[in-house]
Design an enzyme around this catalytic site. Structure first.
Site, short mmCIF file in Angstrom:
data_model
loop_
_atom_site.label_atom_id
_atom_site.label_comp_id
_atom_site.label_asym_id
_atom_site.label_seq_id
_atom_site.Cartn_x
_atom_site.Cartn_y
_atom_site.Cartn_z
N SER A 13 -57.02 3.29 -89.97
CA SER A 13 -55.74 2.87 -90.54
C SER A 13 -54.69 2.68 -89.44
CB SER A 13 -55.30 3.91 -91.59
OG SER A 13 -54.26 3.41 -92.38
N HIS A 31 -60.10 2.11 -98.72
CA HIS A 31 -59.48 2.36 -97.44
C HIS A 31 -60.07 3.61 -96.78
CE1 HIS A 31 -56.30 1.99 -94.50
NE2 HIS A 31 -55.86 3.22 -94.73
N GLU A 59 -59.14 -2.94 -100.64
CA GLU A 59 -57.96 -2.39 -99.98
C GLU A 59 -57.02 -3.51 -99.55
OE1 GLU A 59 -58.29 -0.77 -95.96
OE2 GLU A 59 -60.47 -0.86 -96.17
#
Length: 297
Positions: free
Chosen positions: A147, A268, A238
């Site tokens: 991320s 995610h 996502e």
């Protein structure tokens, strides 16, 4: 039969327990506390040892399997630059330590809004250069992240290149956040984890006075020439899917050896479920292969 049921159960857990925490309606201090609890379900494998340390004046967590190490993996945790820590990512770091036979170093880089840009990349570079100063060759160091940490891994490599430092052997990104303008977010039918308004707010807190289009904030707008081999894994469910596909296109344009893997119907940073969910375990094994293949042996 068991795995599809487990996958749906985990998806619902993310939607009903984790996604509500990542909301601007929840005070940031409470988000940080609750997310620490939520990550307890991401469990490291047995026979992986953890110890706290300090590298380059940055607190880190070291993860190492009981087998001899063959390299070092610098792992940059996710959390929108505003939440998360080395402790929340012990699970994925532990699995990577076991799968790669690397010692995994997870920095507790400073978080926004208390410490906006450039705190995070400066801390990451400090840890990396501390490893180099200890005699570890760059060819024996890999960098990975998820991320925001995936975007940070790319920014770190660009920063090292621009500062004339030796580059790591490879980069691995899980669901990387690479465009903090958030103007080209994907719109999946199901998004079990992220709210668009939450990441938009996180981007503002992190960037501060730095334009969101600056490559040091959003590497998708940068020059990736000369970066080491890159593996990107992302789920189809996502809003950051386009961040992954666009950075892969940019990397290939800049002649970086790039592999993009899209995992259908996963969410995610699904890799945190490695050891439980078969497809997550398989994805992390692929990532470990990428890391091991490029380390100098």
């Amino acid at each position: 039969m068991f795995q599809p049921l487990l996958e749906e159960g985990l998806r619902q857990t993310m939607r009903q327990l984790v996604r509500p925490l990542l909301s601007n309606a929840v005070p940031l201090a409470l988000q940080r506390k609750l997310v620490r609890q939520a990550y307890r379900t991401s469990v490291p494998p047995k026979n992986v040892l953890f110890r706290k340390d300090d590298l380059g004046n940055v607190p880190v967590l070291r993860a190492q399997s009981t087998r001899p190490t063959t390299g070092t993996l610098l792992y940059l945790h996710g959390g929108g630059y505003i939440i998360g820590s080395a402790a929340t990512h012990k699970g994925i770091a532990g699995h990577l330590a076991k799968l790669t036979d690397c010692e995994v170093i997870i920095p507790n880089y400073r978080l926004a809004p208390e410490h906006p840009y450039p705190a995070a990349p400066n801390d990451a570079e400090s840890v990396y250069m501390a490893l180099i100063s200890q005699g570890k060759p760059a060819s024996g160091i890999a960098v990975a992240g998820d991320s925001a940490g995936g975007g940070l891994a790319l920014v770190l490599a660009m920063q090292l290149r621009d500062h004339g430092h030796p580059l790591p052997s490879s980069i691995t990104c899980f669901s990387p956040w690479t465009d903090l303008t958030n103007q080209q977010l994907y719109a999946p039918e199901i998004e079990p984890v992220l709210h668009a308004d939450w990441i938009i707010n996180a981007a503002k807190m992190y960037a501060g006075d730095t334009p969101l289009t600056n490559p040091v904030i959003s590497p998708v707008f940068g020059d990736l020439k000369g970066l080491p081999p890159l593996l990107i894994q992302v789920g189809s469910q996502e809003i950051l899917l386009n961040d992954a596909t666009r950075i892969a296109e940019m990397a290939k344009r800049d002649r970086v050896e790039t592999t993009l893997e899209i995992y259908n119907n996963l969410w995610h940073v699904f890799q945190i479920h490695s050891g439980q969910l078969k497809r997550a375990t398989e994805a992390l094994s692929v990532a470990a292969g990428h890391i091991k293949r490029h380390l100098a042996g």
